[in-house]
Design an enzyme around this catalytic site. Structure first.
Site, PDB file in Angstrom:
ATOM      1  N   THR A 150      88.307  26.421  66.075  1.00  0.00           N
ATOM      2  CA  THR A 150      88.092  27.125  64.823  1.00  0.00           C
ATOM      3  C   THR A 150      88.603  28.541  65.051  1.00  0.00           C
ATOM      4  OG1 THR A 150      86.252  25.714  64.390  1.00  0.00           O
ATOM      5  CG2 THR A 150      86.191  27.835  63.285  1.00  0.00           C
TER       6      THR A 150
ATOM      7  N   THR B  76      88.437  26.937  59.682  1.00  0.00           N
ATOM      8  CA  THR B  76      88.689  25.869  60.655  1.00  0.00           C
ATOM      9  C   THR B  76      89.393  24.640  60.095  1.00  0.00           C
ATOM     10  OG1 THR B  76      87.597  24.511  62.340  1.00  0.00           O
ATOM     11  CG2 THR B  76      86.455  24.692  60.262  1.00  0.00           C
TER      12      THR B  76
ATOM     13  N   SER C 274      77.989  22.452  58.848  1.00  0.00           N
ATOM     14  CA  SER C 274      78.809  23.244  59.772  1.00  0.00           C
ATOM     15  C   SER C 274      77.918  24.050  60.707  1.00  0.00           C
ATOM     16  CB  SER C 274      79.668  24.197  58.938  1.00  0.00           C
ATOM     17  OG  SER C 274      80.323  25.118  59.765  1.00  0.00           O
ATOM     18  N   SER C 275      78.518  24.517  61.794  1.00  0.00           N
ATOM     19  CA  SER C 275      77.814  25.466  62.672  1.00  0.00           C
ATOM     20  C   SER C 275      78.410  26.861  62.555  1.00  0.00           C
ATOM     21  CB  SER C 275      77.943  25.023  64.137  1.00  0.00           C
ATOM     22  OG  SER C 275      77.388  23.761  64.320  1.00  0.00           O
TER      23      SER C 275
HETATM   24  O1  DON Z   1      82.080  23.605  61.022  1.00  0.00           O
HETATM   25  C1  DON Z   1      81.840  23.382  62.200  1.00  0.00           C
HETATM   26  O2  DON Z   1      80.789  23.616  62.736  1.00  0.00           O
HETATM   27  C2  DON Z   1      82.959  22.835  63.056  1.00  0.00           C
HETATM   28  N1  DON Z   1      83.880  22.098  62.272  1.00  0.00           N
HETATM   29  C3  DON Z   1      83.582  23.976  63.769  1.00  0.00           C
HETATM   30  C4  DON Z   1      84.671  23.522  64.673  1.00  0.00           C
HETATM   31  C5  DON Z   1      84.990  24.485  65.713  1.00  0.00           C
HETATM   32  O3  DON Z   1      84.400  25.517  65.879  1.00  0.00           O
HETATM   33  C6  DON Z   1      86.102  24.070  66.577  1.00  0.00           C
HETATM   34  N2  DON Z   1      86.141  24.865  67.710  1.00  0.00           N
HETATM   35  N3  DON Z   1      85.487  24.616  68.638  1.00  0.00           N
END
Ligand code: DON
Length: 560
Positions: free
Chosen positions: A369, A387, A440-441
């Protein structure tokens, strides 16, 4: 008594001195952008030098990242923005992807009810309806001051002049090359491998951006681009239709706001779990004065870990898209509930995760992301995390339009208790439904101190985003590090399940790990992960800005 007052005064003085560490990152007086690529930070700054505000700069930076950092920057993904205007007004924008109309709860399960490997992570079946273009136009409509064409001009120039490939970018492309070719075939643009120092131009992306610049938001959701995109995804076996695109809307949301001592922390609300989970972590830590323990001391690590363990257990069970699931926020964030959650905590012994909840899983490592932080000369601040989910998203690249598509559908819980690619399990609240947003995080966050803007912060890192943001804030506030030091400092992570602490490579000794093991903590051994790639801005006591650009990547602070 007089003596006491004297010592008290000295203590206060010492405290004041330690509370304002010398900045070690870039310091500027008026404005700053910190992002994953220098080109994107520069373009954001260029817009502000032309008189644009932080919101205009957001649009330019977001699009520039889609060009310079296609690993995560995107037109085919989504994100969240938290803002704080100079007058103190705050808000949040949700431009998260959503499930297509034909999506359903069991769409990634086989006839025996098992999750079909890769169906929610690779290729067209993994793609959620993209939100990014709706997001930037929503920001423009509400807060923009420069015409969209002027904002996109330097981005289009960047696409046309090309982007120089960095060492790290070349390595990322190499690591993902086989999968990209497997999904797209050998006639794809990305078939030609690139070396550090090469310049990549994206002519089709340039044409797409020009059409969006000319025709506005509807170009992407209802125009020629929408038609090409829906046809492309369907031809590759995916679900997104023109109707899905036409129905997409970004949504303004009230952020999660809470106090931690004399800080006021403003972070993203559901469908991101970031704000709720970070709120729970901080409130569970608050009674203990973590700053009294040394940075990365066993006690500081234990306290943080136990709070994170409990908060992630709640996250996975209770959180989802608030338009579909009832989330008991009042209870989850109440003082008495959180106090109760920490009742079982003791510095003597780890609380096993199966006493807090249940499940078993395996996490993948990633930082795909991207986050950027912006402060403008008027004092407006935006914090944005955006992301494609995985590295280059679903790996599906639309050659005709020039961008990658997300694999955000994997952020849903495909089956209760079965972990997704970040090892996160989910429950009914995050099950798949038509037009629902996946949990999401992402934790774009803004912090106030004494009612003034103090920090803008966020990071990629999947499930590790929340702990990385929390630790960065604590590093400055409790452990007196400068912004850049706070970003550089090694991080650790615990997410309830798997029941183990992951540590970054540097900074955590074997002796420290052994002490924690003796108290019942499980330590994730083997290859050490990178935990987040934080890009942040701190407002110094004299009003200057200090950037914290994460050296784990090519991230760069630019300002004036
Ligand atoms: O929204 C989310 O939590 C994930 N799709 C975020 C993905 C992410 O941070 C990828 N990198 N590690």
């Amino acid at each position: 008594m007089r003596k006491l007052t004297f010592w008290g005064f000295l203590l206060l003085l010492a405290n004041c001195i330690t509370r304002t560490p010398e900045p070690t990152g870039l310091v500027t007086t008026k404005a700053m952008v910190v992002s994953a690529r220098e080109e994107a930070s520069r373009i954001g700054i260029e817009i502000m030098k032309k008189g644009g505000n932080a919101f205009d700069a957001m649009i330019a930076t977001e699009m520039a990242l889609a060009v310079a950092y296609p690993f995560a920057g995107n037109l085919g993904g989504g994100g969240f923005m938290v803002y704080r205007k100079a007058n103190g007004d705050i808000g949040g924008l949700d431009y998260r992807e959503k499930a297509p109309l034909t999506a359903h709860k069991d769409m990634y399960l086989d006839s025996l009810g098992n999750v079909i490997p890769e169906m929610s992570t690779v290729g067209a079946t993994a793609v959620g309806v993209p939100g990014t273009v709706a997001g930037i136009f929503e920001v423009h409509e509400k807060f923009g001051t420069l015409p969209i064409k002027e904002i996109l001009e330097p981005v289009i120039a960047l696409v046309e002049n090309g982007v120089v490939v960095t060492e790290k970018q070349a390595r990322r492309l190499e690591n993902n090359w086989e999968k990209i070719i497997k999904v797209n075939g050998d006639s794809t643009f990305f078939f030609n491998q690139c070396m550090p120092g090469d310049t990549i131009k994206y002519p089709t992306l340039g044409r797409t951006l020009r059409r969006i610049s000319e025709n506005g938001r509807d170009e992407f959701y209802k125009g020629e681009t929408a038609k090409i995109l829906a046809a492309f995804i369907q031809k590759r076996g995916g679900y997104i239709t023109e109707e899905d695109l036409a129905r997409y809307e970004a949504k303004w949301r009230q952020p999660i706001v809470f106090n931690y001592k004399d800080l006021r922390i403003i972070s993203m609300s559901p469908p991101s779990s970031g704000g709720v989970t970070i709120n729970q972590i901080f409130k569970m830590i608050e009674p203990y004065d973590i700053g009294d323990y040394a940075l990365h001391s066993p006690k500081a690590i234990q306290l943080f870990t136990e709070a994170a363990r409990r908060a992630y257990a709640d996250r996975n069970y209770y959180l989802g898209d608030p338009d579909f699931a009832d989330i008991p926020l009042d209870v989850l964030l109440s003082q008495s509930y959180l106090k109760g959650r920490m009742k079982s905590f003791s510095f003597e012994q780890a609380t096993p995760s199966d006493e807090v909840g249940h499940g078993t899983l395996e996490i993948l490592e990633s930082n795909e992301t991207t986050h950027y932080s912006i402060v403008d000369p008027q004092g407006n601040a935006v914090s944005v995390t955006t992301t494609l989910n995985g590295a280059y998203g679903s790996k599906l690249f639309c050659d005709e339009l020039g961008f990658f598509l997300n694999n955000q559908m994997d952020d849903f819980s495909a089956k209760p208790g079965v972990p997704n690619m970040f090892g996160l399990t989910g429950a009914e609240a995050n099950s798949i439904a038509p037009e629902k947003r996946m949990l999401s995080s992402m934790t774009p966050t803004i912090v106030e101190k004494d009612d003034k803007l103090w920090m803008v912060v966020g990071t990629p890192g999947g499930s590790r985003i929340i702990t990385a943001v929390a630790q960065t804030i604590l590093n400055v506030y409790e452990f007196n590090l400068s912004m850049q030091e706070a970003v550089n400092t090694p991080r650790f992570h615990h997410q309830w399940l798997p029941d183990s602490i992951s540590f970054e490579k540097e900074g955590f000794s074997r002796a420290l790990k052994d002490k924690l093991k003796a108290k019942g903590y499980q330590i994730k051994e083997g290859k050490a992960p990178i935990i987040g790639k934080v890009d942040a801005i701190l407002v110094l006591p004299d009003g200057r800005l200090e950037g914290g650009a994460d050296q784990r990547g090519d991230d760069k602070a630019v300002g004036f």
